[in-house]
Design a protein around this motif. Structure first.
Motif, mmCIF file in Angstrom:
data_model
loop_
_atom_site.group_PDB
_atom_site.id
_atom_site.type_symbol
_atom_site.label_atom_id
_atom_site.label_comp_id
_atom_site.label_asym_id
_atom_site.label_seq_id
_atom_site.Cartn_x
_atom_site.Cartn_y
_atom_site.Cartn_z
ATOM 1 N N ASP A 39 0.864 -1.179 0.000
ATOM 2 C CA ASP A 39 0.000 0.000 0.000
ATOM 3 C C ASP A 39 0.904 1.234 0.000
ATOM 4 O OD1 ASP A 39 -2.845 0.972 2.150
ATOM 5 O OD2 ASP A 39 -1.878 1.947 0.433
ATOM 6 N N ILE A 40 0.779 2.033 -1.066
ATOM 7 C CA ILE A 40 1.692 3.178 -1.222
ATOM 8 C C ILE A 40 0.952 4.470 -0.868
ATOM 9 C CG2 ILE A 40 3.072 4.488 -2.891
ATOM 10 C CD1 ILE A 40 3.583 1.794 -4.313
ATOM 11 N N PRO A 41 1.411 5.179 0.139
ATOM 12 C CA PRO A 41 0.705 6.374 0.608
ATOM 13 C C PRO A 41 0.532 7.436 -0.481
ATOM 14 C CG PRO A 41 2.420 5.757 2.171
ATOM 15 C CD PRO A 41 2.617 4.912 0.956
ATOM 16 N N PHE A 42 -0.669 8.000 -0.512
ATOM 17 C CA PHE A 42 -0.999 9.164 -1.348
ATOM 18 C C PHE A 42 -0.847 8.873 -2.843
ATOM 19 C CE2 PHE A 42 -1.312 11.174 2.580
ATOM 20 C CZ PHE A 42 -0.145 10.987 3.314
ATOM 21 N N ALA A 43 -1.117 7.623 -3.263
ATOM 22 C CA ALA A 43 -0.992 7.269 -4.682
ATOM 23 C C ALA A 43 -2.352 7.400 -5.376
ATOM 24 C CB ALA A 43 -0.482 5.844 -4.810
ATOM 25 N N PRO A 44 -2.353 7.807 -6.663
ATOM 26 C CA PRO A 44 -3.620 7.993 -7.406
ATOM 27 C C PRO A 44 -4.249 6.694 -7.909
ATOM 28 C CG PRO A 44 -1.756 8.533 -8.792
ATOM 29 C CD PRO A 44 -1.199 8.240 -7.434
ATOM 30 N N ALA A 45 -3.488 5.631 -7.967
ATOM 31 C CA ALA A 45 -3.966 4.409 -8.631
ATOM 32 C C ALA A 45 -5.152 3.790 -7.903
ATOM 33 C CB ALA A 45 -2.837 3.391 -8.725
ATOM 34 N N MET A 46 -6.169 3.440 -8.702
ATOM 35 C CA MET A 46 -7.376 2.829 -8.106
ATOM 36 C C MET A 46 -7.051 1.462 -7.517
ATOM 37 S SD MET A 46 -10.163 3.939 -10.933
ATOM 38 C CE MET A 46 -11.515 3.020 -10.204
ATOM 39 N N CYS A 47 -6.008 0.796 -8.016
ATOM 40 C CA CYS A 47 -5.691 -0.552 -7.509
ATOM 41 C C CYS A 47 -4.872 -0.491 -6.222
ATOM 42 C CB CYS A 47 -4.957 -1.363 -8.569
ATOM 43 S SG CYS A 47 -3.448 -0.628 -9.141
ATOM 44 N N ASN A 48 -4.583 0.733 -5.751
ATOM 45 C CA ASN A 48 -3.872 0.910 -4.486
ATOM 46 C C ASN A 48 -4.896 1.247 -3.398
ATOM 47 O OD1 ASN A 48 -1.133 1.395 -3.126
ATOM 48 N ND2 ASN A 48 -2.190 3.334 -2.676
ATOM 49 N N SER A 49 -4.832 0.540 -2.256
ATOM 50 C CA SER A 49 -5.926 0.730 -1.286
ATOM 51 C C SER A 49 -5.800 2.068 -0.555
ATOM 52 C CB SER A 49 -5.965 -0.430 -0.294
ATOM 53 O OG SER A 49 -4.759 -0.513 0.391
ATOM 54 N N GLY A 50 -4.598 2.574 -0.371
ATOM 55 C CA GLY A 50 -4.442 3.923 0.206
ATOM 56 C C GLY A 50 -4.904 4.022 1.658
ATOM 57 N N LYS A 51 -4.815 2.935 2.385
ATOM 58 C CA LYS A 51 -5.246 2.975 3.791
ATOM 59 C C LYS A 51 -4.064 3.187 4.742
ATOM 60 C CE LYS A 51 -9.601 0.463 3.531
ATOM 61 N NZ LYS A 51 -9.617 0.651 2.044
ATOM 62 N N MET A 52 -2.861 2.780 4.302
ATOM 63 C CA MET A 52 -1.691 2.929 5.167
ATOM 64 C C MET A 52 -1.301 4.408 5.214
ATOM 65 S SD MET A 52 1.678 3.207 5.793
ATOM 66 C CE MET A 52 2.747 2.890 4.440
ATOM 67 N N LEU A 53 -1.144 4.933 6.429
ATOM 68 C CA LEU A 53 -0.801 6.349 6.564
ATOM 69 C C LEU A 53 0.518 6.513 7.312
ATOM 70 C CD1 LEU A 53 -4.244 8.023 7.417
ATOM 71 C CD2 LEU A 53 -2.859 8.373 5.352
ATOM 72 N N PRO A 54 1.447 7.260 6.723
ATOM 73 C CA PRO A 54 2.724 7.544 7.381
ATOM 74 C C PRO A 54 2.647 8.835 8.170
ATOM 75 C CG PRO A 54 2.818 8.336 5.152
ATOM 76 C CD PRO A 54 1.409 7.851 5.365
ATOM 77 N N ILE A 55 3.630 9.024 9.052
ATOM 78 C CA ILE A 55 3.700 10.257 9.837
ATOM 79 C C ILE A 55 5.127 10.389 10.354
ATOM 80 C CG2 ILE A 55 3.191 9.179 12.072
ATOM 81 C CD1 ILE A 55 1.249 11.537 12.596
ATOM 82 N N ARG A 56 5.588 11.582 10.672
ATOM 83 C CA ARG A 56 6.933 11.701 11.213
ATOM 84 C C ARG A 56 6.910 11.505 12.727
ATOM 85 N NH1 ARG A 56 10.712 13.418 7.596
ATOM 86 N NH2 ARG A 56 10.035 14.721 5.827
ATOM 87 N N ASP A 57 8.016 10.934 13.275
ATOM 88 C CA ASP A 57 8.123 10.871 14.734
ATOM 89 C C ASP A 57 8.816 12.139 15.230
ATOM 90 O OD1 ASP A 57 10.928 8.479 14.865
ATOM 91 O OD2 ASP A 57 10.892 10.640 14.469
ATOM 92 N N ASN A 58 9.121 12.187 16.499
ATOM 93 C CA ASN A 58 9.627 13.420 17.078
ATOM 94 C C ASN A 58 10.994 13.839 16.533
ATOM 95 O OD1 ASN A 58 8.739 15.455 18.890
ATOM 96 N ND2 ASN A 58 10.433 14.901 20.269
ATOM 97 N N ASN A 59 11.697 12.896 15.914
ATOM 98 C CA ASN A 59 12.999 13.212 15.294
ATOM 99 C C ASN A 59 12.884 13.367 13.779
ATOM 100 O OD1 ASN A 59 14.286 12.889 17.849
ATOM 101 N ND2 ASN A 59 14.219 10.671 17.555
#
Ligand SMILES: CCC[C@H]1O[C@@H](n2cnc3c(N)ncnc32)[C@H](O)[C@@H]1O
Length: 481
Positions: A404-424
């Protein structure tokens, strides 16, 4: 056509090739495959991309390469002649119409560029120009040349580019579909890229080594290293199966020093681990570090700092190649001079890093081990889903959200996985979606995120992710409130 990760039989390839060459009039230029091989054999060794990468990797040198492409042949040559003074490897970026096989519109773009006396396309429409014109490019320049693009069906572009003397080809069936297209199925894009890899495998069988580079950064938006590593390894395995011998696996800088250093080291080690596990030994591996692929500050001095930071970390990481940016990044396609400024800043950094490498570091070791555990967990599931076939497993893994590739336009990508930065500022997982990370790894990510939330005195949320996406443009790394 049933998808399977198997070398395309030469008869099937030649039969498909007839159809591929009919998809635009310039396909007739490459009817005779041997002509392309003959032409490639006239190219001097110092202009072979694969050889340059092999030697740099052997010598522990980080090479520099910009992106660049304009509509017309002479202007493109003029542009690359300016750039080659400042870089080790040359690009040819392909225009967006060609990337979608919309050659009629590329033709209009060429005409408009001629009338306007300046490029009206965001790259060089190689298919429209054809072999003779493109050979003029490769003959006019002194450095190895690579085709960079974003094409899900890159078969004809591959045939014409290789016959024209380019000696490297970027992309892959996942990395040039999911971030670049909306409705192209993975079955089709992976199969079409097996064709491209087979073209390069056929040049290899004729004694011509062409480099292949899966597109590392993907959407370039907070991509966790384990996600882009998994895609690079899969595309590398698919390419090796088709006879490719020179592979550059890539990664988009995230900005946290420890994670970026660990990413390049783990990418190299994991690629060898999987390539060898699949029985491949006689290949040449190199790595490419893409300078920050997200939003840039508009101020050119701040942009130069981002560029320099990327070059410094690329050098420290021991990457074989760094893809540079320019101070015009926040605005669009750079002028030749701006592109050269990005290269000069990068080369200054690479030169100053050349005599030193990042020292042994416990935090880097821990991050390497974490990335390896994450990649192994995902790859295990992909192979299970494919009953051992990596291509079939990939299609099913995207269907299931395992990949699952974050923020991808492809309809075959589920787009549910979300990344975020940690404190560093390292990239962590905010929501794993259906990506099968081990429970203790998931807990580690949750702890990283909770620590930042505590420090910032706010809940971890989608707003935090939005703040991270905008942070570098606003001269920060972590999107603080
Ligand atoms: C995935 C690649 C994105 C990057 O690719 C650059 N890019 C795209 N097209 C061209 C071009 N025709 N000339 C110089 N740079 C180009 C953008 O600026 C961005 O950084």
């Amino acid at each position: 056509m049933e998808l399977k990760n198997k070398k395309i039989a030469i008869d099937d390839f030649m039969s498909e090739r007839k159809d591929v060459l009919k998809t635009w009039v310039t396909g007739k230029d490459v009817t005779n495959f041997e002509d392309g091989v003959k032409y490639q054999s006239t190219i001097s060794a110092d202009k072979n991309f694969a050889k340059k990468l092999f030697e740099a990797d052997r010598d522990g040198i980080t090479l520099s390469q910009p992106r660049a492409g304009v509509a017309l042949i002479e202007e493109h040559i003029e542009l690359l002649k300016k750039l080659q003074v400042e870089c080790d490897l040359l690009p040819t970026t392909i225009d967006a119409y060609t990337r979608l096989n919309r050659y009629e519109e590329a033709a209009v773009g060429i005409q408009k560029s001629v009338e306007a006396g300046t490029s009206k396309l965001n790259g060089l429409p190689v298919v429209n120009h054809g072999v003779a014109a493109c050979r003029h490019i490769t003959e006019s320049l002194d450095k190895p040349l690579q085709i960079r693009h974003g094409t899900p069906d890159a078969r004809l572009l591959c045939e014409i580019s290789m016959a024209s003397g380019f000696t490297s080809y970027e992309g892959g069936g996942i990395s040039y579909n999911i971030p670049y297209a909306k409705r192209v199925t993975l079955e089709k894009s992976i199969r079409d890229w097996q064709y491209c890899d087979r073209v390069i495998g056929l040049y290899e069988e004729n004694g011509i080594r062409i480099n292949r580079e899966p597109f590392g950064p993907l959407t370039g938006t907070l991509i966790p290293p384990f996600i882009s590593h998994t895609v690079a390894i899969i595309e590398g395995l698919v390419a090796l199966e088709q006879g490719v011998k020179s592979i550059t696996v890539g990664y988009g800088q995230v900005g946290n020093l420890v994670q970026d250093i660990a990413a390049i080291r783990s990418l190299r080690e994991l690629s060898h681990e999987y390539f060898r596990a699949y029985g491949f030994e006689d290949y040449e591996l190199s790595t490419v570090f893409h300078q920050w692929m997200g939003g840039f500050p508009e101020d050119e001095s701040r942009a130069a700092a981002v560029i320099s930071w990327g070059a410094a970390v690329a050098g420290m990481s021991g990457a074989t190649k760094v893809i540079t940016k320019s101070p015009h990044e926040a605005f669009g396609i750079p002028t030749a001079e701006a592109n050269c400024q990005g290269l000069r800043a990068s080369n200054q950094m690479l030169n100053m890093m050349r005599d030193q490498k990042f020292p042994p570091c416990k935090d880097v070791d821990l991050e390497v081990e974490l990335i390896k555990r994450e990649v192994r967990a995902v790859m295990k599931k992909v192979l299970e889903l494919g009953n051992g076939d990596i291509a079939v497993g990939t299609v099913r893994a995207f269907e299931a959200g395992v990949l699952d590739i974050p923020f991808a336009p492809a309809m075959c990508n589920s787009g549910k996985m979300l990344p975020i930065r940690d404190n560093n500022g390292a990239i962590r997982v905010f929501d794993a979606g259906a990506v099968p990370l081990p429970d203790d790894v998931l807990t580690m990510h949750q702890d990283f995120v909770a620590e930042r939330a505590r420090v910032e005195g706010r809940e971890a949320s989608f707003q935090m992710i939005i703040d991270d996406i905008n942070a570098v443009s606003h001269s920060k790394l972590v999107g603080r409130p």
